[in-house]
Design a protein around this motif. Structure first.
Motif, PDB file in Angstrom:
ATOM      1  N   HIS A 184       0.855  -1.203   0.000  1.00  0.00           N
ATOM      2  CA  HIS A 184       0.000   0.000   0.000  1.00  0.00           C
ATOM      3  C   HIS A 184       0.884   1.245   0.000  1.00  0.00           C
ATOM      4  CE1 HIS A 184      -3.231   2.764   1.076  1.00  0.00           C
ATOM      5  NE2 HIS A 184      -2.522   3.202   2.094  1.00  0.00           N
ATOM      6  N   GLN A 185       1.961   1.206   0.748  1.00  0.00           N
ATOM      7  CA  GLN A 185       2.868   2.367   0.889  1.00  0.00           C
ATOM      8  C   GLN A 185       4.225   1.870   1.393  1.00  0.00           C
ATOM      9  OE1 GLN A 185       3.255   5.445   4.446  1.00  0.00           O
ATOM     10  NE2 GLN A 185       1.443   5.952   3.233  1.00  0.00           N
ATOM     11  N   SER A 186       5.291   2.560   0.953  1.00  0.00           N
ATOM     12  CA  SER A 186       6.617   2.271   1.525  1.00  0.00           C
ATOM     13  C   SER A 186       7.324   3.598   1.763  1.00  0.00           C
ATOM     14  CB  SER A 186       7.449   1.414   0.565  1.00  0.00           C
ATOM     15  OG  SER A 186       7.783   2.171  -0.595  1.00  0.00           O
ATOM     16  N   ARG A 187       8.251   3.585   2.712  1.00  0.00           N
ATOM     17  CA  ARG A 187       8.979   4.822   2.992  1.00  0.00           C
ATOM     18  C   ARG A 187      10.227   4.522   3.802  1.00  0.00           C
ATOM     19  NH1 ARG A 187       5.021   3.974   6.516  1.00  0.00           N
ATOM     20  NH2 ARG A 187       5.349   4.377   8.740  1.00  0.00           N
ATOM     21  N   ILE A 188      11.145   5.468   3.756  1.00  0.00           N
ATOM     22  CA  ILE A 188      12.262   5.503   4.698  1.00  0.00           C
ATOM     23  C   ILE A 188      12.034   6.729   5.566  1.00  0.00           C
ATOM     24  CG2 ILE A 188      14.736   5.870   4.991  1.00  0.00           C
ATOM     25  CD1 ILE A 188      15.101   4.651   2.190  1.00  0.00           C
ATOM     26  N   TRP A 232       1.125  11.202  18.090  1.00  0.00           N
ATOM     27  CA  TRP A 232       0.383   9.945  18.266  1.00  0.00           C
ATOM     28  C   TRP A 232      -0.650   9.772  17.146  1.00  0.00           C
ATOM     29  CZ3 TRP A 232       1.940   6.207  21.280  1.00  0.00           C
ATOM     30  CH2 TRP A 232       2.694   6.509  22.437  1.00  0.00           C
ATOM     31  N   HIS A 233      -0.738   8.572  16.618  1.00  0.00           N
ATOM     32  CA  HIS A 233      -1.743   8.289  15.585  1.00  0.00           C
ATOM     33  C   HIS A 233      -1.849   6.793  15.355  1.00  0.00           C
ATOM     34  CE1 HIS A 233       2.083   8.081  13.477  1.00  0.00           C
ATOM     35  NE2 HIS A 233       1.471   7.293  12.609  1.00  0.00           N
ATOM     36  N   SER A 234      -2.947   6.427  14.703  1.00  0.00           N
ATOM     37  CA  SER A 234      -3.125   5.081  14.140  1.00  0.00           C
ATOM     38  C   SER A 234      -2.958   5.225  12.637  1.00  0.00           C
ATOM     39  CB  SER A 234      -4.548   4.574  14.439  1.00  0.00           C
ATOM     40  OG  SER A 234      -5.000   3.701  13.403  1.00  0.00           O
ATOM     41  N   ASP A 235      -2.070   4.448  12.039  1.00  0.00           N
ATOM     42  CA  ASP A 235      -1.922   4.529  10.577  1.00  0.00           C
ATOM     43  C   ASP A 235      -3.236   4.220   9.878  1.00  0.00           C
ATOM     44  OD1 ASP A 235       1.457   3.125  10.507  1.00  0.00           O
ATOM     45  OD2 ASP A 235       0.734   5.160  10.853  1.00  0.00           O
ATOM     46  N   PHE A 236      -3.957   3.200  10.412  1.00  0.00           N
ATOM     47  CA  PHE A 236      -5.216   2.815   9.746  1.00  0.00           C
ATOM     48  C   PHE A 236      -6.182   3.998   9.709  1.00  0.00           C
ATOM     49  CE2 PHE A 236      -8.652   0.363   8.151  1.00  0.00           C
ATOM     50  CZ  PHE A 236      -9.792   0.764   8.833  1.00  0.00           C
ATOM     51  N   GLU A 237      -6.210   4.798  10.778  1.00  0.00           N
ATOM     52  CA  GLU A 237      -7.147   5.940  10.804  1.00  0.00           C
ATOM     53  C   GLU A 237      -6.888   6.841   9.603  1.00  0.00           C
ATOM     54  OE1 GLU A 237      -6.694   9.351  11.240  1.00  0.00           O
ATOM     55  OE2 GLU A 237      -8.805   9.816  11.544  1.00  0.00           O
ATOM     56  N   THR A 238      -5.605   7.081   9.302  1.00  0.00           N
ATOM     57  CA  THR A 238      -5.268   7.898   8.117  1.00  0.00           C
ATOM     58  C   THR A 238      -5.585   7.157   6.829  1.00  0.00           C
ATOM     59  OG1 THR A 238      -3.503   9.157   9.200  1.00  0.00           O
ATOM     60  CG2 THR A 238      -3.329   8.881   6.820  1.00  0.00           C
ATOM     61  N   TRP A 239      -5.213   5.885   6.746  1.00  0.00           N
ATOM     62  CA  TRP A 239      -5.405   5.139   5.492  1.00  0.00           C
ATOM     63  C   TRP A 239      -6.894   4.911   5.210  1.00  0.00           C
ATOM     64  CZ3 TRP A 239      -1.210   1.205   7.382  1.00  0.00           C
ATOM     65  CH2 TRP A 239       0.028   1.830   7.325  1.00  0.00           C
ATOM     66  N   HIS A 240      -7.694   4.820   6.273  1.00  0.00           N
ATOM     67  CA  HIS A 240      -9.160   4.682   6.117  1.00  0.00           C
ATOM     68  C   HIS A 240      -9.748   6.018   5.663  1.00  0.00           C
ATOM     69  CE1 HIS A 240     -13.163   3.055   6.951  1.00  0.00           C
ATOM     70  NE2 HIS A 240     -13.433   4.125   7.691  1.00  0.00           N
ATOM     71  N   SER A 300       0.686  17.080   6.493  1.00  0.00           N
ATOM     72  CA  SER A 300       0.644  16.007   7.516  1.00  0.00           C
ATOM     73  C   SER A 300       1.920  15.170   7.535  1.00  0.00           C
ATOM     74  CB  SER A 300      -0.552  15.080   7.254  1.00  0.00           C
ATOM     75  OG  SER A 300      -0.331  14.311   6.075  1.00  0.00           O
ATOM     76  N   LEU A 301       2.630  15.093   6.410  1.00  0.00           N
ATOM     77  CA  LEU A 301       3.837  14.249   6.383  1.00  0.00           C
ATOM     78  C   LEU A 301       4.996  14.945   7.088  1.00  0.00           C
ATOM     79  CD1 LEU A 301       3.566  12.837   2.763  1.00  0.00           C
ATOM     80  CD2 LEU A 301       2.774  11.816   4.901  1.00  0.00           C
ATOM     81  N   LYS A 302       4.820  16.241   7.364  1.00  0.00           N
ATOM     82  CA  LYS A 302       5.823  16.992   8.124  1.00  0.00           C
ATOM     83  C   LYS A 302       5.369  17.102   9.581  1.00  0.00           C
ATOM     84  CE  LYS A 302       7.365  19.985   4.293  1.00  0.00           C
ATOM     85  NZ  LYS A 302       8.840  19.885   4.313  1.00  0.00           N
ATOM     86  N   VAL A 303       4.120  17.530   9.789  1.00  0.00           N
ATOM     87  CA  VAL A 303       3.534  17.633  11.129  1.00  0.00           C
ATOM     88  C   VAL A 303       2.070  17.196  11.009  1.00  0.00           C
ATOM     89  CG1 VAL A 303       2.997  19.145  13.072  1.00  0.00           C
ATOM     90  CG2 VAL A 303       4.962  19.678  11.596  1.00  0.00           C
ATOM     91  N   GLN A 304       1.714  16.093  11.674  1.00  0.00           N
ATOM     92  CA  GLN A 304       0.339  15.604  11.566  1.00  0.00           C
ATOM     93  C   GLN A 304      -0.562  16.361  12.538  1.00  0.00           C
ATOM     94  OE1 GLN A 304      -0.092  11.364  11.798  1.00  0.00           O
ATOM     95  NE2 GLN A 304      -2.317  11.435  11.572  1.00  0.00           N
ATOM     96  N   GLU A 305      -1.610  17.025  11.996  1.00  0.00           N
ATOM     97  CA  GLU A 305      -2.552  17.782  12.851  1.00  0.00           C
ATOM     98  C   GLU A 305      -3.951  17.179  12.801  1.00  0.00           C
ATOM     99  OE1 GLU A 305      -1.308  21.085  10.517  1.00  0.00           O
ATOM    100  OE2 GLU A 305      -0.818  22.303  12.268  1.00  0.00           O
ATOM    101  N   VAL A 359      -8.597  11.858  -3.073  1.00  0.00           N
ATOM    102  CA  VAL A 359      -7.599  10.790  -2.886  1.00  0.00           C
ATOM    103  C   VAL A 359      -6.196  11.385  -2.838  1.00  0.00           C
ATOM    104  CG1 VAL A 359      -9.004   9.003  -3.972  1.00  0.00           C
ATOM    105  CG2 VAL A 359      -7.378  10.327  -5.358  1.00  0.00           C
ATOM    106  N   ARG A 360      -5.277  10.631  -2.211  1.00  0.00           N
ATOM    107  CA  ARG A 360      -3.886  11.071  -2.107  1.00  0.00           C
ATOM    108  C   ARG A 360      -3.072  10.490  -3.268  1.00  0.00           C
ATOM    109  NH1 ARG A 360      -1.533  10.445   3.830  1.00  0.00           N
ATOM    110  NH2 ARG A 360      -1.740   8.204   3.442  1.00  0.00           N
ATOM    111  N   PRO A 361      -1.899  11.049  -3.532  1.00  0.00           N
ATOM    112  CA  PRO A 361      -1.073  10.534  -4.637  1.00  0.00           C
ATOM    113  C   PRO A 361      -0.683   9.069  -4.411  1.00  0.00           C
ATOM    114  CG  PRO A 361      -0.151  12.579  -3.742  1.00  0.00           C
ATOM    115  CD  PRO A 361      -1.260  12.185  -2.841  1.00  0.00           C
TER     116      PRO A 361
HETATM  117  O1  6CS Z   1      -0.010   9.509   6.184  1.00  0.00           O
HETATM  118  C1  6CS Z   1       0.581   8.445   6.142  1.00  0.00           C
HETATM  119  O2  6CS Z   1       0.238   7.498   5.408  1.00  0.00           O
HETATM  120  C2  6CS Z   1       1.850   8.349   6.947  1.00  0.00           C
HETATM  121  N1  6CS Z   1       1.786   9.060   8.177  1.00  0.00           N
HETATM  122  C3  6CS Z   1       2.243   8.564   9.327  1.00  0.00           C
HETATM  123  C4  6CS Z   1       2.474   9.485  10.455  1.00  0.00           C
HETATM  124  N2  6CS Z   1       2.429   7.252   9.534  1.00  0.00           N
HETATM  125  C5  6CS Z   1       1.972   6.391   8.451  1.00  0.00           C
HETATM  126  C6  6CS Z   1       2.287   6.950   7.119  1.00  0.00           C
HETATM  127  O3  6CS Z   1       3.623   6.939   6.859  1.00  0.00           O
END
Ligand code: 6CS
Ligand code: FE
Length: 302
Positions: free
Chosen positions: A133-137, A150-158, A210-215, A286-288
């Motif tokens: 679904h996604q990869s990163r360093i 603090w976050h749940s990745d699924f919350e963002t991906w959902h 959000s990828l710099k500072v998640q709000e 949708v996101r890129p």
């Molecule tokens: O938005 C995202 O998909 C990314 N954000 C964080 C903070 N963790 C998961 C993912 O890399």
């Protein structure tokens, strides 16, 4: 395309609070659970805690080759102006590079994404063929590497990628020793059993910030305090070459790195081919593709 029912409402105007997880943690399909290298004790640990840590799974010579690739990507001029290259908010240091599983970006990490030491464990947990679904360093350089709220990745991906159910896991390979002082990943064991809905509508193109500072998609402090008080907070510390597998809904965060030592990890997000993204459940668009694959769901082969 109509979305399936939203079982995990979030990014709402009014608070929804914490709702019970409705998906299994260790999945099964019509044939039952899938076999694999994880022992019964490891499966019980993943079910209970929402993560597993394998100390020093990859030998030093392999890790050194991964670190060489890390440095090559960081310095690659072709990636300089690419949206998937995220820099730290205060300095110009590289914070993250996304899409590193793609063969046209890194042959070495493309091969690592299909390594049986990852794939066999992931397929066993998800009882499914999987794709990335996604990869990163995440580089988190010394002195200037900032943290992740603090976050749940699924919350963002959902909310932002339209991932319907909790049937995904992240594999994080530790590339530089992660110790108490250089901003290791912190996880709340057991938090994966609750979906912590977040208040606040997702802005347009939220990922640019959000990828710099998640709000948005940051749970309220009462929910984090409640869950942390139940089971505490663990830090994923260990030598380079260790593997952390964490469930898509396990709450995690990390502090800034004030030490001289970088805390660099590579992440692969494996999603079940039976859990394909639909329209975002809580975002205007949708996101890129470098953040959430939307076209190629070909099952990964070793
Ligand atoms: O938005 C995202 O998909 C990314 N954000 C964080 C903070 N963790 C998961 C993912 O890399
Ligand atoms: Fe995350």
């Amino acid at each position: 395309m109509l979305n399936s029912k939203d079982l995990y409402p979030t990014r709402t105007e009014e608070p929804v609070g914490m709702i019970p997880r409705l998906d299994p943690v260790i999945h099964s399909d019509e044939h039952g659970h899938w076999s694999g290298p994880l022992t019964d004790e490891e499966l019980r640990g993943f079910e209970r805690d929402g993560y597993l840590f394998f100390d020093g799974l990859f030998p030093p010579e392999e890790v050194e080759a991964f670190r060489e690739e890390l440095r090559r990507l960081e310095a690659d001029p072709d990636l300089n102006d690419w949206d998937g290259m995220i820099r730290e908010p205060e300095s110009n240091e590289v914070r993250s590079v996304f899409g590193i599983h793609r063969a046209d970006i890194s042959d070495r990490f493309n091969r690592l994404a299909r390594d049986p030491r990852l794939l066999d464990r992931v397929r066993q947990l998800l009882a499914s063929e999987v794709y990335i679904h996604q990869s990163r360093i995440n580089y988190k350089p010394g002195f200037r590497g900032t943290g992740f709220n603090w976050h749940s990745d699924f919350e963002t991906w959902h909310a932002e990628d339209g991932m319907p159910r909790m049937r995904a896991v992240s594999c994080s390979i530790i590339l530089t020793d992660n110790h108490a002082l250089n901003g290791p990943l912190m996880l709340i064991p057991g938090s994966h059993k609750h979906f912590v809905s977040c208040v606040g509508a997702t802005p347009e193109d939220n990922y640019r910030r959000s990828l710099k500072v998640q709000e948005f998609g940051v749970p309220d402090e009462d929910a984090i305090r409640t869950l942390a008080r139940e089971r505490g907070i663990d830090a994923a510390t260990g030598p380079a070459g260790s593997l952390l597998i964490f469930e898509c809904n396990t709450l995690h965060a990390s502090n800034a790195n004030m030490s001289p030592d970088p805390r660099s990890n590579v992440f692969f997000v494996y999603n079940s081919v039976r859990n394909r993204p639909q329209q975002p459940y809580g975002a205007p668009g949708v996101r890129p593709a470098f953040l959430g694959e939307r076209e190629d769901f070909t099952p990964l082969e070793r």
